[in-house]
Design an enzyme around this catalytic site. Structure first.
Site, PDB file in Angstrom:
ATOM      1  N   LYS A  11      76.541  21.032  16.437  1.00 20.30           N
ATOM      2  CA  LYS A  11      76.395  19.974  15.426  1.00 20.30           C
ATOM      3  C   LYS A  11      75.921  20.594  14.122  1.00 20.30           C
ATOM      4  O   LYS A  11      75.391  21.708  14.082  1.00 20.30           O
ATOM      5  CB  LYS A  11      75.409  18.891  15.895  1.00 20.30           C
ATOM      6  CG  LYS A  11      73.992  19.352  16.224  1.00 20.30           C
ATOM      7  CD  LYS A  11      73.069  19.494  15.039  1.00 20.30           C
ATOM      8  CE  LYS A  11      71.678  19.969  15.454  1.00 20.30           C
ATOM      9  NZ  LYS A  11      70.854  20.437  14.317  1.00 20.30           N
ATOM     10  N   ASP A 141      66.000  16.820  20.146  1.00 21.70           N
ATOM     11  CA  ASP A 141      67.393  16.915  19.690  1.00 21.70           C
ATOM     12  C   ASP A 141      68.398  16.529  20.778  1.00 21.70           C
ATOM     13  O   ASP A 141      69.583  16.363  20.487  1.00 21.70           O
ATOM     14  CB  ASP A 141      67.717  18.334  19.227  1.00 21.70           C
ATOM     15  CG  ASP A 141      67.280  18.594  17.792  1.00 21.70           C
ATOM     16  OD1 ASP A 141      66.890  17.624  17.112  1.00 21.70           O
ATOM     17  OD2 ASP A 141      67.313  19.751  17.366  1.00 21.70           O
TER      18      ASP A 141
END
Length: 306
Positions: A11, A141
């Protein structure tokens, strides 16, 4: 069941603001993340006995040097096996492509892929909400990789709102250094009082093309000061497009207008630079793979919005 071979996507953080710090030490942030069509490959082979095996190696075949018992993958598999009384085991093998310590979420993505896949393989039937609660206990995360869609994150990064962004080509450079995230979060010069954005303001910035000039990564200047090689890579990439730090680094990226522009940048790349090109996407490639296997994902928020 035979071996499943699945992706574990990287990401990027389009921005990262640090708005404060809680009494327990956790920082309050605002960020906007999006997946890349690029990531690690993980194979899952069910075992009849209750043994859990984890092996991590780079695509070159070189071992990553992370003891299995210290790996988030092993910890999550062990937790699920013990908590939900699973009698079978699993052999998990990771081929690393995402640079380690680059701020691209490789470890968290691997953990999320493990949670989603073992929920499927071991027939645990846990809801996405439950998986996200489990994931959050192992790392802030992890939930962003579980939800399967680009999102705006707040709080410690686990309060997520769906977002649809332009899907574009991204050039990612990774300097040969490991940026210590704990060190950066604890640094005395880190900005911790960036004004909070409202989601409506963010949507307006995106709609009117004002986003890039209104946000930043609060780690970027600090990382460049403490890791000169990151500043060097950023200066080089800035010749072609606006370079930004992802997460707490060390990887930097630039969004370019076409695949051809990305290819030209890669042609000019100095021989010693490590880089790759990928497309940013709003929906996780992993979720698409699991859906094709017949795994149903309930909607976490309902209809996505921008």
């Amino acid at each position: 069941m035979n071996t499943l071979v699945l992706c574990s996507p990287a990401k990027i953080n389009h921005f990262l603001h640090i708005n404060g710090q809680r009494a327990d030490g956790y920082h309050l942030i605002q960020t906007l993340f999006q997946y890349l069509e690029y990531g690690d490959e993980i194979s899952f082979t069910p075992l009849a006995q209750s043994h859990i095996a984890v092996q991590m190696a780079f695509a070159s075949g070189e071992d990553c040097g992370v003891p299995a018992e210290q790996n988030l993958i092993y910890k999550i598999a062990s937790y699920l096996q013990t908590t939900y009384h699973v009698n079978s085991g699993i052999d998990i093998r990771v081929t690393k492509k995402i640079p380690m310590g680059g701020g691209l979420g490789g470890g968290s993505s691997n953990a999320a892929t493990t949670l989603l896949t073992l929920n499927y393989v071991w027939k645990l039937n846990l809801s996405l909400k439950t998986l996200m609660q489990i994931g959050e206990t192992f790392g802030a995360d992890i939930p962003c990789f579980l939800i399967g869609q680009s999102a705006w994150g707040e709080g410690i990064g686990t309060q997520l709102t769906p977002t649809i962004l332009d899907e574009q080509h991204v050039v990612v450079l990774t300097p040969p250094c490991l940026v210590s995230t704990p060190k950066m979060y604890q640094h005395s010069q880190l900005t911790r009082n960036t004004s909070s954005l409202r989601i409506g303001t963010l949507e307006g910035l995106l709609k009117n093309g004002l986003f890039e000039n209104a946000v930043r990564n609060d780690f970027q200047q600090l990382v460049c000061q403490n890791y000169p090689i990151v500043a060097e890579y950023m200066a080089w990439l800035n010749q072609y497009a606006k370079a930004k730090l992802s997460g707490s680094g060390a990887s930097i990226f630039a969004i370019v207008e076409s695949e051809e522009k990305a290819a030209r940048i890669m042609e000019d790349l100095p021989p010693c630079y490590q880089a790759f090109v990928a497309k940013s996407v709003n929906h996780s490639p992993l979720h698409a793979q699991l859906s094709n296997l017949g795994f149903f994902f309930e909607s976490y928020w309902g209809v996505a919005k921008r």
